[in-house]
Write a protein that holds these residues in place. Sequence first.
Motif, PDB file in Angstrom:
ATOM      1  N   ARG A  17       1.292   8.227  30.125  1.00  0.00           N
ATOM      2  CA  ARG A  17       0.888   8.461  28.877  1.00  0.00           C
ATOM      3  C   ARG A  17       1.437   9.988  28.322  1.00  0.00           C
ATOM      4  O   ARG A  17       1.424  10.675  29.057  1.00  0.00           O
TER       5      ARG A  17
ATOM      6  N   GLN B  45     -18.567  14.806  19.239  1.00  0.00           N
ATOM      7  CA  GLN B  45     -18.269  13.576  19.923  1.00  0.00           C
ATOM      8  C   GLN B  45     -18.934  13.139  21.214  1.00  0.00           C
ATOM      9  O   GLN B  45     -19.385  12.206  21.460  1.00  0.00           O
TER      10      GLN B  45
ATOM     11  N   ARG C 149     -13.928   4.315  30.521  1.00  0.00           N
ATOM     12  CA  ARG C 149     -13.406   5.126  29.275  1.00  0.00           C
ATOM     13  C   ARG C 149     -13.446   4.138  27.945  1.00  0.00           C
ATOM     14  O   ARG C 149     -13.812   2.940  28.158  1.00  0.00           O
ATOM     15  N   THR C 150     -13.231   4.665  26.863  1.00  0.00           N
ATOM     16  CA  THR C 150     -13.339   3.871  25.855  1.00  0.00           C
ATOM     17  C   THR C 150     -11.915   3.305  25.784  1.00  0.00           C
ATOM     18  O   THR C 150     -10.766   3.622  26.102  1.00  0.00           O
ATOM     19  N   GLU C 151     -11.739   2.086  24.868  1.00  0.00           N
ATOM     20  CA  GLU C 151     -10.574   1.380  24.598  1.00  0.00           C
ATOM     21  C   GLU C 151      -9.586   2.509  23.851  1.00  0.00           C
ATOM     22  O   GLU C 151      -8.434   2.176  24.191  1.00  0.00           O
ATOM     23  N   GLN C 152      -9.865   3.473  22.881  1.00  0.00           N
ATOM     24  CA  GLN C 152      -9.156   4.380  22.527  1.00  0.00           C
ATOM     25  C   GLN C 152      -8.452   5.539  23.472  1.00  0.00           C
ATOM     26  O   GLN C 152      -7.691   6.228  23.058  1.00  0.00           O
TER      27      GLN C 152
ATOM     28  N   ASP D 180     -10.106   7.993  24.689  1.00  0.00           N
ATOM     29  CA  ASP D 180     -10.327   9.416  24.100  1.00  0.00           C
ATOM     30  C   ASP D 180     -11.677   9.750  24.852  1.00  0.00           C
ATOM     31  O   ASP D 180     -12.158  10.768  24.503  1.00  0.00           O
TER      32      ASP D 180
END
Length: 186
Positions: A24, A38, A111-114, A116
């Motif tokens: 990444r 957030q 984790r989130t799909e994004q 983040d």
Amino acid sequence: MPADSPRRRPDVDTVELIGGIEKRALSLNEYDPSWPEQFDLHRVRVSDALGATALLIEHIGSTSVPGLAAKPIIDILVVVSDITAEEDYLDQLLAAGYRLRVREPGHRLVRTEQLDVHIHLLETADPAIEDYLLLRDQLRNAPADREQYERVKRDLLSQDWPDMNSYAEAKTTVIEEIKARARQHR
């Protein structure tokens, strides 16, 4: 988990990285005052999904430290009583929209799909809980340590890393130094 409390089953003995190694792009963003907001949104989401199973939900990592540049990934620590009892938390987190990324001894990460938000699940009495909170609090309260940590992170980002885990491991020395100073100041 206290030594005298039996687990429901033995923990995994290997690291399972769901999806394999991911290369990444890594970058540091200047501190964003929306990061605590957030975190709060995900704290509520996790709390709603897990209820009393979540014994502790804390914002950790660089995004939890005002003034510290960070990868724009909200790290969250969730403590459960038995990491091996995945039926108490994993399906609920998956239903809340998170995806399993890591299953390893004493630790799960969703984790989130994004990509983040990273939720680190540990069980009660794991020494890593205190370490996460100790580092966070030291970086919040010691400007010199915060500056050193950011400098090291920036230097490391000038290198090419095969994945985020390699980058994270490269920060171990400075993290251990900062935690040692924090323990001295207690």
